[in-house]
Scaffold this motif. Structure first.
Motif, PDB file in Angstrom:
ATOM      1  N   MET A   1      53.401  26.771  49.357  1.00 14.39           N
ATOM      2  CA  MET A   1      53.579  25.547  48.601  1.00 14.39           C
ATOM      3  C   MET A   1      52.221  24.972  48.217  1.00 14.39           C
ATOM      4  O   MET A   1      51.216  25.247  48.868  1.00 14.39           O
ATOM      5  CB  MET A   1      54.391  24.518  49.407  1.00 14.39           C
ATOM      6  CG  MET A   1      53.706  23.984  50.641  1.00 14.39           C
ATOM      7  SD  MET A   1      54.688  22.728  51.527  1.00 14.39           S
ATOM      8  CE  MET A   1      56.088  23.717  52.046  1.00 14.39           C
ATOM      9  N   LEU A   2      52.220  24.196  47.158  1.00 14.46           N
ATOM     10  CA  LEU A   2      50.991  23.596  46.654  1.00 14.46           C
ATOM     11  C   LEU A   2      51.021  22.102  46.980  1.00 14.46           C
ATOM     12  O   LEU A   2      51.960  21.398  46.589  1.00 14.46           O
ATOM     13  CB  LEU A   2      50.894  23.819  45.148  1.00 14.46           C
ATOM     14  CG  LEU A   2      49.507  23.885  44.509  1.00 14.46           C
ATOM     15  CD1 LEU A   2      48.732  25.067  45.088  1.00 14.46           C
ATOM     16  CD2 LEU A   2      49.626  24.027  43.001  1.00 14.46           C
ATOM     17  N   VAL A   3      50.000  21.628  47.705  1.00 13.24           N
ATOM     18  CA  VAL A   3      50.005  20.253  48.198  1.00 13.24           C
ATOM     19  C   VAL A   3      48.779  19.502  47.689  1.00 13.24           C
ATOM     20  O   VAL A   3      47.648  19.995  47.793  1.00 13.24           O
ATOM     21  CB  VAL A   3      50.012  20.225  49.742  1.00 13.24           C
ATOM     22  CG1 VAL A   3      50.101  18.786  50.245  1.00 13.24           C
ATOM     23  CG2 VAL A   3      51.166  21.060  50.302  1.00 13.24           C
ATOM     24  N   LEU A   4      49.005  18.321  47.146  1.00 17.94           N
ATOM     25  CA  LEU A   4      47.925  17.416  46.774  1.00 17.94           C
ATOM     26  C   LEU A   4      47.590  16.564  47.978  1.00 17.94           C
ATOM     27  O   LEU A   4      48.476  15.945  48.583  1.00 17.94           O
ATOM     28  CB  LEU A   4      48.359  16.526  45.605  1.00 17.94           C
ATOM     29  CG  LEU A   4      47.405  15.395  45.207  1.00 17.94           C
ATOM     30  CD1 LEU A   4      46.079  15.947  44.704  1.00 17.94           C
ATOM     31  CD2 LEU A   4      48.056  14.490  44.166  1.00 17.94           C
ATOM     32  N   ALA A   5      46.319  16.535  48.384  1.00 19.02           N
ATOM     33  CA  ALA A   5      45.882  15.753  49.545  1.00 19.02           C
ATOM     34  C   ALA A   5      44.906  14.672  49.105  1.00 19.02           C
ATOM     35  O   ALA A   5      43.975  14.945  48.325  1.00 19.02           O
ATOM     36  CB  ALA A   5      45.231  16.657  50.583  1.00 19.02           C
ATOM     37  N   ILE A   6      45.100  13.471  49.601  1.00 18.98           N
ATOM     38  CA  ILE A   6      44.320  12.296  49.198  1.00 18.98           C
ATOM     39  C   ILE A   6      43.932  11.500  50.430  1.00 18.98           C
ATOM     40  O   ILE A   6      44.744  11.303  51.337  1.00 18.98           O
ATOM     41  CB  ILE A   6      45.148  11.388  48.253  1.00 18.98           C
ATOM     42  CG1 ILE A   6      45.474  12.114  46.941  1.00 18.98           C
ATOM     43  CG2 ILE A   6      44.418  10.077  47.966  1.00 18.98           C
ATOM     44  CD1 ILE A   6      46.500  11.367  46.092  1.00 18.98           C
ATOM     45  N   ASP A   7      42.684  11.017  50.465  1.00 17.34           N
ATOM     46  CA  ASP A   7      42.307  10.089  51.526  1.00 17.34           C
ATOM     47  C   ASP A   7      41.252   9.118  51.025  1.00 17.34           C
ATOM     48  O   ASP A   7      40.264   9.521  50.399  1.00 17.34           O
ATOM     49  CB  ASP A   7      41.760  10.817  52.747  1.00 17.34           C
ATOM     50  CG  ASP A   7      41.555   9.850  53.912  1.00 17.34           C
ATOM     51  OD1 ASP A   7      42.558   9.517  54.574  1.00 17.34           O
ATOM     52  OD2 ASP A   7      40.414   9.406  54.133  1.00 17.34           O
ATOM     53  N   THR A   8      41.480   7.839  51.307  1.00 15.36           N
ATOM     54  CA  THR A   8      40.505   6.792  50.966  1.00 15.36           C
ATOM     55  C   THR A   8      40.297   5.857  52.151  1.00 15.36           C
ATOM     56  O   THR A   8      39.987   4.681  51.980  1.00 15.36           O
ATOM     57  CB  THR A   8      40.981   5.976  49.742  1.00 15.36           C
ATOM     58  OG1 THR A   8      42.300   5.459  50.006  1.00 15.36           O
ATOM     59  CG2 THR A   8      41.018   6.826  48.488  1.00 15.36           C
ATOM     60  N   SER A   9      40.463   6.385  53.364  1.00 19.79           N
ATOM     61  CA  SER A   9      40.349   5.543  54.563  1.00 19.79           C
ATOM     62  C   SER A   9      38.914   5.371  55.046  1.00 19.79           C
ATOM     63  O   SER A   9      38.653   4.562  55.931  1.00 19.79           O
ATOM     64  CB  SER A   9      41.201   6.136  55.689  1.00 19.79           C
ATOM     65  OG  SER A   9      40.724   7.413  56.082  1.00 19.79           O
ATOM     66  N   THR A  10      37.985   6.135  54.483  1.00 19.14           N
ATOM     67  CA  THR A  10      36.567   6.043  54.832  1.00 19.14           C
ATOM     68  C   THR A  10      35.772   5.872  53.542  1.00 19.14           C
ATOM     69  O   THR A  10      36.351   5.888  52.449  1.00 19.14           O
ATOM     70  CB  THR A  10      36.094   7.314  55.568  1.00 19.14           C
ATOM     71  OG1 THR A  10      35.929   8.375  54.615  1.00 19.14           O
ATOM     72  CG2 THR A  10      37.067   7.737  56.656  1.00 19.14           C
ATOM     73  N   PRO A  11      34.451   5.735  53.602  1.00 21.03           N
ATOM     74  CA  PRO A  11      33.674   5.676  52.356  1.00 21.03           C
ATOM     75  C   PRO A  11      33.778   6.943  51.506  1.00 21.03           C
ATOM     76  O   PRO A  11      33.419   6.920  50.329  1.00 21.03           O
ATOM     77  CB  PRO A  11      32.238   5.469  52.858  1.00 21.03           C
ATOM     78  CG  PRO A  11      32.395   4.767  54.161  1.00 21.03           C
ATOM     79  CD  PRO A  11      33.621   5.382  54.780  1.00 21.03           C
ATOM     80  N   ALA A  12      34.276   8.041  52.074  1.00 17.83           N
ATOM     81  CA  ALA A  12      34.461   9.274  51.315  1.00 17.83           C
ATOM     82  C   ALA A  12      35.799   9.229  50.586  1.00 17.83           C
ATOM     83  O   ALA A  12      36.857   9.213  51.206  1.00 17.83           O
ATOM     84  CB  ALA A  12      34.410  10.483  52.246  1.00 17.83           C
ATOM     85  N   VAL A  13      35.746   9.190  49.250  1.00 12.66           N
ATOM     86  CA  VAL A  13      36.954   9.225  48.425  1.00 12.66           C
ATOM     87  C   VAL A  13      37.297  10.705  48.218  1.00 12.66           C
ATOM     88  O   VAL A  13      36.558  11.434  47.557  1.00 12.66           O
ATOM     89  CB  VAL A  13      36.727   8.537  47.075  1.00 12.66           C
ATOM     90  CG1 VAL A  13      38.020   8.465  46.282  1.00 12.66           C
ATOM     91  CG2 VAL A  13      36.135   7.151  47.272  1.00 12.66           C
ATOM     92  N   THR A  14      38.415  11.143  48.794  1.00 12.79           N
ATOM     93  CA  THR A  14      38.714  12.571  48.877  1.00 12.79           C
ATOM     94  C   THR A  14      40.012  12.914  48.169  1.00 12.79           C
ATOM     95  O   THR A  14      41.026  12.235  48.351  1.00 12.79           O
ATOM     96  CB  THR A  14      38.811  13.002  50.351  1.00 12.79           C
ATOM     97  OG1 THR A  14      37.551  12.763  50.987  1.00 12.79           O
ATOM     98  CG2 THR A  14      39.161  14.473  50.489  1.00 12.79           C
ATOM     99  N   ALA A  15      39.970  13.985  47.370  1.00 18.13           N
ATOM    100  CA  ALA A  15      41.173  14.531  46.747  1.00 18.13           C
ATOM    101  C   ALA A  15      41.045  16.043  46.711  1.00 18.13           C
ATOM    102  O   ALA A  15      39.951  16.575  46.495  1.00 18.13           O
ATOM    103  CB  ALA A  15      41.355  13.981  45.334  1.00 18.13           C
TER     104      ALA A  15
END
Length: 227
Positions: A1-15
């Motif tokens: 499966m193909l999963v989009l992962a996102i995180d903005t809980s730290t100063p690192a904006v991650t996708a």
């Protein structure tokens, strides 16, 4: 499966976009129920605590484009629900929910500290800390794959190093503890997806997204201030 992962809980904006499948090497039934083989196909990270809203969606679209796929190929979204500061966390969660709703795919929320611990991948007693501002840290303790304490927010002096034997997370804040440091500072796309492994493999109905602010936001409604 193909999963989009996102995180903005730290100063690192991650996708990022992660390919996930059942781990063929997990032969024991207990392992097979929880183990996901993950491979990061594309990732974008911008370290800027003030740029979450500006850079997140372009990063998502860039990461998807790099894979040669389209948004229609995504099967699920995984998003870090904190702990983290109010404004940044809200941007990531709202964006994740919007993509999932538009594509009619599930969105799973995971603890960002859990993702960091999963990336460290140690059987040692692990302490994970990130910046909570106000001279405080968000923290949790881990033993193997399991969180055994936290998440919580405290002053560093109020978080004993013991019984942890190693520390990970924000370099500045991890350095406040007299423990060997593992250089994993923020959740990665693969770490986020790994935490959601059991739900993804089971195609489970996701729980509602609930942010882990761990304290009230600084900004409040006028009526609340009067009260």
């Amino acid at each position: 499966m193909l999963v989009l992962a996102i995180d903005t809980s730290t100063p690192a904006v991650t996708a990022g976009v992660v390919a996930a499948s059942a781990d063929a090497t997990a032969t024991a039934s207990a392992d097979a129920a929880h183990t996901l083989a993950v491979h990061t196909l594309a990732a974008r990270v911008t370290v800027d605590a003030r740029a979450h809203a500006e850079v997140l969606t372009p990063q998502i679209l860039d990461a998807i484009a790099e894979t040669g796929k389209s948004t229609a190929d995504l099967d699920a979204v995984v998003v870090g629900v904190g702990p983290g500061p109010f404004t940044g966390l809200r941007v990531g969660m709202a964006t994740a929910a919007a993509f999932a709703d538009a594509l009619s795919i599930p969105v799973y929320g995971v603890c960002g500290l859990d993702a960091i611990a999963r990336q460290v991948g140690t059987d040692e007693e692990l302490l994970v800390v990130t910046d909570a501002r106000r001279r405080e840290v968000y923290w949790a303790r881990y033993r193997g794959r399991s969180r055994v304490e936290g998440p919580a927010v405290s002053k560093p002096a109020d978080v004993p190093a013991a019984p942890s034997t190693v520390v990970a997370g924000s370099a500045v804040h991890a350095g406040l503890f007299d423990l060997p440091r593992r250089d994993v500072q923020a959740p990665s796309p693969a770490g986020l997806v790994s935490v959601a492994a059991e739900q993804l493999l089971a195609h489970a109905e996701p729980a509602p997204l609930v942010p882990l602010y761990l304290r009230r936001p600084d900004a409040v409604e006028t009526a609340d201030r009067r009260g």
